[in-house]
Design an enzyme around this catalytic site. Structure first.
Site, mmCIF file in Angstrom:
data_model
loop_
_atom_site.group_PDB
_atom_site.id
_atom_site.type_symbol
_atom_site.label_atom_id
_atom_site.label_comp_id
_atom_site.label_asym_id
_atom_site.label_seq_id
_atom_site.Cartn_x
_atom_site.Cartn_y
_atom_site.Cartn_z
ATOM 1 N N ASP A 181 -24.049 -9.950 53.094
ATOM 2 C CA ASP A 181 -22.872 -9.088 53.074
ATOM 3 C C ASP A 181 -23.395 -7.771 53.612
ATOM 4 O O ASP A 181 -24.058 -7.022 52.887
ATOM 5 C CB ASP A 181 -22.349 -8.919 51.641
ATOM 6 C CG ASP A 181 -21.052 -8.142 51.624
ATOM 7 O OD1 ASP A 181 -20.932 -7.185 52.416
ATOM 8 O OD2 ASP A 181 -20.161 -8.479 50.836
ATOM 9 N N HIS A 182 -23.116 -7.508 54.889
ATOM 10 C CA HIS A 182 -23.846 -6.401 55.523
ATOM 11 C C HIS A 182 -23.507 -5.041 54.903
ATOM 12 O O HIS A 182 -24.260 -4.092 55.050
ATOM 13 C CB HIS A 182 -23.662 -6.397 57.043
ATOM 14 C CG HIS A 182 -22.306 -5.979 57.495
ATOM 15 N ND1 HIS A 182 -21.292 -6.863 57.701
ATOM 16 C CD2 HIS A 182 -21.804 -4.756 57.776
ATOM 17 C CE1 HIS A 182 -20.216 -6.202 58.081
ATOM 18 N NE2 HIS A 182 -20.488 -4.927 58.138
ATOM 19 N N HIS A 244 -16.978 -7.634 51.062
ATOM 20 C CA HIS A 244 -17.410 -6.236 51.115
ATOM 21 C C HIS A 244 -16.799 -5.363 50.016
ATOM 22 O O HIS A 244 -17.496 -4.616 49.331
ATOM 23 C CB HIS A 244 -17.027 -5.604 52.458
ATOM 24 C CG HIS A 244 -17.500 -6.377 53.647
ATOM 25 N ND1 HIS A 244 -18.714 -7.000 53.691
ATOM 26 C CD2 HIS A 244 -16.915 -6.621 54.847
ATOM 27 C CE1 HIS A 244 -18.860 -7.592 54.877
ATOM 28 N NE2 HIS A 244 -17.782 -7.380 55.578
HETATM 29 N N1 LIG Z 1 -19.394 -10.280 65.503
HETATM 30 C C1 LIG Z 1 -19.447 -9.491 64.442
HETATM 31 O O1 LIG Z 1 -19.392 -8.256 64.540
HETATM 32 C C2 LIG Z 1 -19.610 -10.075 63.064
HETATM 33 C C3 LIG Z 1 -19.671 -9.193 61.964
HETATM 34 C C4 LIG Z 1 -19.863 -9.727 60.685
HETATM 35 C C5 LIG Z 1 -19.982 -11.097 60.543
HETATM 36 N N2 LIG Z 1 -19.905 -11.939 61.619
HETATM 37 C C6 LIG Z 1 -20.053 -13.390 61.407
HETATM 38 O O2 LIG Z 1 -21.106 -13.866 62.232
HETATM 39 C C7 LIG Z 1 -20.831 -15.186 62.673
HETATM 40 C C8 LIG Z 1 -20.905 -15.224 64.190
HETATM 41 O O3 LIG Z 1 -19.893 -14.372 64.716
HETATM 42 P P1 LIG Z 1 -19.840 -13.994 66.272
HETATM 43 O O4 LIG Z 1 -18.792 -12.957 66.398
HETATM 44 O O5 LIG Z 1 -21.199 -13.691 66.788
HETATM 45 O O6 LIG Z 1 -19.310 -15.363 66.914
HETATM 46 P P2 LIG Z 1 -19.237 -15.772 68.452
HETATM 47 O O7 LIG Z 1 -19.373 -14.579 69.325
HETATM 48 O O8 LIG Z 1 -18.048 -16.637 68.604
HETATM 49 O O9 LIG Z 1 -20.558 -16.664 68.676
HETATM 50 C C9 LIG Z 1 -20.652 -18.006 68.270
HETATM 51 C C10 LIG Z 1 -21.981 -18.583 68.702
HETATM 52 O O10 LIG Z 1 -22.001 -19.958 68.303
HETATM 53 C C11 LIG Z 1 -22.353 -20.751 69.440
HETATM 54 N N3 LIG Z 1 -21.715 -22.061 69.350
HETATM 55 C C12 LIG Z 1 -20.451 -22.334 69.007
HETATM 56 N N4 LIG Z 1 -20.254 -23.655 68.971
HETATM 57 C C13 LIG Z 1 -21.446 -24.229 69.289
HETATM 58 C C14 LIG Z 1 -21.900 -25.564 69.395
HETATM 59 N N5 LIG Z 1 -21.117 -26.617 69.167
HETATM 60 N N6 LIG Z 1 -23.192 -25.779 69.723
HETATM 61 C C15 LIG Z 1 -24.016 -24.742 69.973
HETATM 62 N N7 LIG Z 1 -23.650 -23.439 69.882
HETATM 63 C C16 LIG Z 1 -22.368 -23.206 69.543
HETATM 64 C C17 LIG Z 1 -21.869 -19.982 70.631
HETATM 65 O O11 LIG Z 1 -22.576 -20.431 71.740
HETATM 66 P P3 LIG Z 1 -21.954 -20.329 73.223
HETATM 67 O O12 LIG Z 1 -21.496 -18.907 73.361
HETATM 68 O O13 LIG Z 1 -23.127 -20.628 74.080
HETATM 69 O O14 LIG Z 1 -20.820 -21.286 73.287
HETATM 70 C C18 LIG Z 1 -22.225 -18.558 70.193
HETATM 71 O O15 LIG Z 1 -23.602 -18.337 70.392
HETATM 72 C C19 LIG Z 1 -19.465 -15.549 62.081
HETATM 73 O O16 LIG Z 1 -19.651 -16.246 60.873
HETATM 74 C C20 LIG Z 1 -18.822 -14.207 61.808
HETATM 75 O O17 LIG Z 1 -17.903 -14.261 60.751
HETATM 76 C C21 LIG Z 1 -19.723 -11.451 62.875
#
Ligand SMILES: NC(=O)c1ccc[n+]([C@@H]2O[C@H](COP(=O)([O-])OP(=O)(O)OC[C@H]3O[C@@H](n4cnc5c(N)ncnc54)[C@H](OP(=O)(O)O)[C@@H]3O)[C@@H](O)[C@H]2O)c1
Length: 490
Positions: A181-182, A244
């Site tokens: 939980d950042h 959070h």
């Molecule tokens: N982004 C934020 O600011 C943030 C903040 C707090 C928490 N989070 C949490 O962090 C997590 C990730 O969020 P995100 O925003 O980084 O998501 P995202 O941008 O959608 O990234 C998803 C990642 O998963 C990979 N992926 C998806 N399906 C796949 C599969 N079948 N096989 C291999 N790789 C696969 C994608 O690869 P490809 O791109 O190569 O398809 C990508 O690297 C989530 O749980 C989110 O709730 C994110």
């Protein structure tokens, strides 16, 4: 300074979180000399690309998102230890090949079999990846630790969170699970406990005898941007409140722990979650307001329903305001008002402690009112503490005038607090769990959230109901005004 020695495997290596937060955080840990020589990173993604291409992309990301700017030499030192591996999470044989790849690098960097798996992936993959790690022996504890960091949200409700917990615990054991939980990695959140328990003039009055109400505000000016697909499935209730904001509430309301060790602190937080009053459907209607943003008055911002990857009849809430009761001796009769929303007028995370007025005050302000003291813990973007109290108005009259002392931690030019992910990544590598949530914290918080979700499921919301760039729906103001109070919007 203690050093880490491990492999860091980031699933979701091509994602937004890795680019904006994780790699810049690792870069800053490198600057601080907090990464050992016995360390390397494998970023796992679905897209085809070479390690060289990936490093080039991450270099640009560090330039854009690092809090300390960019130094080519430091980057080269870190990037020599970064690898990209293409793998489909749902694939089978691919995990066997991946383990070979991982083992070779483990020998090269002498990481002693210590592995930290970071699941920076969408929640539907948490269970799938962990199962594969188990099935193909990558999480086998022979020789070196095997830990997993899980991003939020942990489940969609209590039932799915329990299922997920069982699945992950089966492979890693609770002691090796790091539910992130950042917010807990933010400097000022850690400061709440220090302020409360290291100051004689706060702790004795931190109760219902002296405090009138507490507000917890976390508002953003941004909309959902490109994250509409994710947000449609979570909404403010699951994206912000379940984790959070309830954590922030727990730190504000908890009893002093017997000691500062991880489990003692977590035990006290759990007691707060257990004390949350669970609302009936009717109480949810009275005490919880949900909202979704519309276009702004000047048309500068689009409505939530017109954002990328959102439904044009979406019922997802981008705002929630509620009154919470913590049922214990310390807080009986003290309401906690929580408010969070996207596309709000102001960006801030703050805890506002509103003290009671002195019953019969000898000194009133010019309007013949007794002005209560206020303490504001500013978490973001300003980090600091604001205290409002009364002094004599200079001059002939005997009126009181409210003045303030304002301590700002990050106002000094050049000072930037470490990012939450720096602290949390390092803690996970060192096995320090205090800033990660334990299963029972998650369990009790879902019980509270599920009651709201259940009540909402029976009603279709009248969305959109607030303008972008505003303070949220009118119903949220009515909620607090009904008790003769106002939201802190300064
Ligand atoms: N982004 C934020 O600011 C943030 C903040 C707090 C928490 N989070 C949490 O962090 C997590 C990730 O969020 P995100 O925003 O980084 O998501 P995202 O941008 O959608 O990234 C998803 C990642 O998963 C990979 N992926 C998806 N399906 C796949 C599969 N079948 N096989 C291999 N790789 C696969 C994608 O690869 P490809 O791109 O190569 O398809 C990508 O690297 C989530 O749980 C989110 O709730 C994110």
């Amino acid at each position: 300074m203690e050093e880490t020695s491990n492999a860091l495997v980031i699933f979701g290596g091509t994602g937004d979180l890795t680019k904006r937060k994780l790699v810049p955080a690792l870069y800053n840990l490198k600057i601080e000399k907090l990464l050992s020589k016995e360390f390397f990173i494998i970023s796992v993604g679905r897209r085809e690309k070479s390690t060289e291409e990936f490093i080039e992309e991450m270099k640009l990301a560090v330039k854009e998102f690092s809090r300390t700017g960019f130094d080519e030499d430091i980057w080269v030192c870190l990037s020599e230890r970064i690898y990209y591996y293409q793998l489909d999470f749902s694939g089978t044989d691919t995990y066997l090949e991946f383990e070979n790849y991982l083992c070779n690098l483990e020998h090269k960097y002498n990481t002693k079999g210590n592995r930290l798996f970071y699941l920076a992936v969408s929640p539907e993959y948490f269970g799938i990846i962990v199962e594969k790690l188990h099935k193909y022996g990558l999480a086998n504890e022979n020789g070196g630790f095997k830990r997993v960091v899980i991003e939020k949200p942990f489940g969609r409700n209590l039932e799915s969170a329990r299922k997920l917990s069982k699945q992950i615990t089966h492979t890693f054991g609770e002691e090796n699970i790091y539910r992130i939980d950042h917010y807990l990695g933010k400097e000022m959140l850690q400061n709440i406990m220090v302020m409360r328990f290291a100051n004689t003039f706060f702790e004795p009055i931190w109760n219902n005898k002296y405090i009138d109400n507490i507000q917890i505000n976390s508002t953003e000016t941004l909309g959902v941007s490109e994250r509409g697909g994710y947000y449609e499935k979570s909404g403010a209730l699951r994206d912000m409140l379940q984790n959070h904001l309830l954590q922030l509430l727990a730190l504000t309301a908890m009893e002093p722990p017997a000691r500062l060790d991880t489990e003692s602190v977590r035990d006290e937080k759990v007691k707060v979650f257990k004390g949350l009053k669970i609302y009936s459907d009717e109480e949810v209607t009275q005490n919880v307001v949900r909202g979704q943003y519309d276009t702004s008055v000047n048309g500068e911002y689009v409505a939530y329903r017109d954002e990328l990857r959102t439904a044009n009849d979406s019922e997802t809430e981008t705002f929630i305001a509620l009154k919470v009761e913590v049922e214990n001796y310390r807080w009986e009769g003290v309401p906690f008002y929580i408010r969070t929303g996207k596309r709000m007028k102001k960006k801030s995370i703050e805890v506002i402690i509103q003290f009671k007025s002195l019953g019969k005050s000898l000194y009133l302000n010019e309007l013949n009112e007794s002005v209560p003291n206020q303490l504001i813990i500013r978490i973001q973007p300003t980090e600091g503490i604001y205290l409002r109290f009364n002094t004599k108005k200079p001059g002939q009259e005997n009126a009181a005038i409210p003045v303030s002392m304002d301590f700002c931690q990050n106002c000094e030019i050049g000072y930037k607090s470490p990012e939450a992910y720096e602290k949390l990544l390092r803690d996970a590598m060192l096995g320090e769990k205090a800033l990660f949530t334990r299963w029972d914290e998650v369990e009790y918080s879902w019980k509270f959230i599920d009651a709201i979700g259940k009540a909402w499921a029976n009603n279709i919301p009248d969305f959109p109901n607030y303008k972008a760039n505003s303070y949220g729906p009118k119903a949220a103001d009515d909620l607090i005004r009904r008790d003769g109070r106002e939201w802190w919007n300064e």
